[in-house]
Design a protein around this motif. Structure first.
Motif, PDB file in Angstrom:
ATOM      1  N   ILE A  99     -22.843   4.558  -0.471  1.00 43.76           N
ATOM      2  CA  ILE A  99     -23.284   5.932  -0.665  1.00 43.76           C
ATOM      3  C   ILE A  99     -24.521   6.222   0.174  1.00 43.76           C
ATOM      4  O   ILE A  99     -24.704   7.329   0.694  1.00 43.76           O
ATOM      5  N   TYR A 104     -26.585   9.623   1.613  1.00 47.69           N
ATOM      6  CA  TYR A 104     -27.155  10.020   0.325  1.00 47.69           C
ATOM      7  C   TYR A 104     -28.146   8.946  -0.113  1.00 47.69           C
ATOM      8  O   TYR A 104     -27.953   8.272  -1.114  1.00 47.69           O
ATOM      9  N   GLY A 159     -24.960   6.902 -11.343  1.00 46.43           N
ATOM     10  CA  GLY A 159     -24.536   8.264 -11.039  1.00 46.43           C
ATOM     11  C   GLY A 159     -24.040   9.021 -12.252  1.00 46.43           C
ATOM     12  O   GLY A 159     -24.688   9.089 -13.302  1.00 46.43           O
ATOM     13  N   ARG A 229     -22.675  19.158  -3.353  1.00 45.30           N
ATOM     14  CA  ARG A 229     -23.311  18.138  -2.530  1.00 45.30           C
ATOM     15  C   ARG A 229     -22.411  17.776  -1.352  1.00 45.30           C
ATOM     16  O   ARG A 229     -21.737  16.752  -1.353  1.00 45.30           O
ATOM     17  N   HIS A 240     -19.877  13.699   1.369  1.00 44.64           N
ATOM     18  CA  HIS A 240     -20.263  14.048   0.004  1.00 44.64           C
ATOM     19  C   HIS A 240     -20.399  12.751  -0.778  1.00 44.64           C
ATOM     20  O   HIS A 240     -20.252  11.646  -0.233  1.00 44.64           O
ATOM     21  N   HIS A 241     -20.661  12.858  -2.091  1.00 44.43           N
ATOM     22  CA  HIS A 241     -21.040  11.692  -2.875  1.00 44.43           C
ATOM     23  C   HIS A 241     -19.889  11.005  -3.594  1.00 44.43           C
ATOM     24  O   HIS A 241     -20.106   9.988  -4.264  1.00 44.43           O
TER      25      HIS A 241
END
Length: 331
Positions: A99, A104, A159, A229, A240-241
């Protein structure tokens, strides 16, 4: 029902809202709201991978195979293993390095790219797959010894799983109140002794329009998506995440947002992520309690809860003409 105490504050990378009515173990509603807010802000710092001395960061950096941990950290490690197993490896919280490689590595500041633009230049769509090493199986939590065992160097990223778990932990303390709602930036738990109904709106990630409004008295709702995001990653590729565990890269599956209903926040969280990563053709099976799919062409589809199955009773004649009953296994 008494007047509800309500507060909204920044936490867990978004806005969190608490609403409590009545009186319970944490005192009157106004005092309970402030107590819970303080607890959540403390957990935000304790479990953030962006804080170098957080408990999560220290455990990830510890060179030992087995490390001591707080009771809640042990619960989170258990959640990592459970979510990995029950999602078939799609919800993989061992992708801390990946990630960060996707861009991120710090708190998201909200300066990403619009979802429609990201989708226009995104890679071809395909379902995500589990990582070949099944690293979530290597995470073992001992709630008695208060330890976590995992290979040194394997970095956990709680997360959304952490938010779902935290909502459940808070709900344990609030069950005696007349009503409560805990919304942790997309992970929601609600309930209370009064059985009061609440409207829960699900918004479009494209324009904020309300796609569906649930009327619920208790349980959990979690929404996972790539709308809030999205950014340009290395070499100008949109990112993105939500990662495809098999590649470690952002997943583009044809779904951009999934809402899942479930009895607990943790289950709703991993089901919403698993459904999105599984893609349009396999998402339905991941949402037995119901939910809402949003496709990258801006269509949406409401998924109704599946009716509970009852085991079939088989009747046979045994020796001497005696009737024998047995339950057939559900398939």
């Amino acid at each position: 029902m008494s007047v509800e105490a309500l507060v909204t504050f920044a936490c867990f990378g978004g806005d969190c809202t608490l609403g409590i009515a009545g009186c319970g173990p944490l005192g009157p509603a106004a005092e309970a709201v402030e107590a819970v807010r303080g607890t959540l802000l403390g957990w935000h710092r304790q479990f953030s991978r962006f804080v170098p001395d957080s408990e999560l960061s220290r455990i990830n950096a510890d060179p030992r195979s087995t490390v001591p941990a707080s009771p809640l950290m042990v619960e989170l490690a258990q959640a990592v293993a459970t979510a990995g197993k029950r999602s078939g490896g799609l919800v993989d919280a061992t992708l801390g390095d990946a990630i960060e490689a996707a861009g991120y590595a710090t708190h998201f500041d909200g300066t990403g790219i619009p979802l429609r633009r990201a989708l226009a230049i995104a890679p071809p769509r395909h379902p995500a797959r589990r990582h070949r090493d099944r690293r979530w199986e290597l995470v073992h939590a001992d709630p008695v010894a208060l330890t976590i065992t995992r290979p040194p160097g394997l970095r956990l990223d709680g997360g959304g799983l952490a938010k779902g778990l935290f909502a459940d932990v808070i709900a344990r303390d609030l069950g005696g109140y007349q009503s409560f709602v805990v919304n942790l930036s997309g992970d929601l738990r609600l309930g209370g002794s009064s059985g009061a109904r609440r409207r829960v709106d699900i918004e479009s990630p494209f324009d904020g329009a309300v796609l569906h409004a649930y009327s619920l008295t208790e349980g959990a709702v979690a929404t996972s998506g790539i709308g809030r995001r999205s950014w340009l990653g290395p070499y100008g590729v949109p990112a993105h995440h939500l990662l495809d565990p098999s590649s470690g890269r952002p997943a583009y599956t044809g779904l951009v947002q999934v809402t899942a209903l479930a009895p607990t926040g943790l289950e709703a969280e991993w089901r919403s992520k698993a459904a999105l990563l599984a893609g349009p053709h396999a998402a339905h099976a991941r949402l037995p309690h119901g939910g809402l799919l949003v496709f990258d062409d801006e269509r949406s589809e409401l998924i109704a809860p599946r009716a509970p199955q009852r085991p079939r009773v088989l009747v046979s004649v045994g020796p001497g003409g005696r009737l024998e009953l047995s339950a057939a296994p559900l398939r």
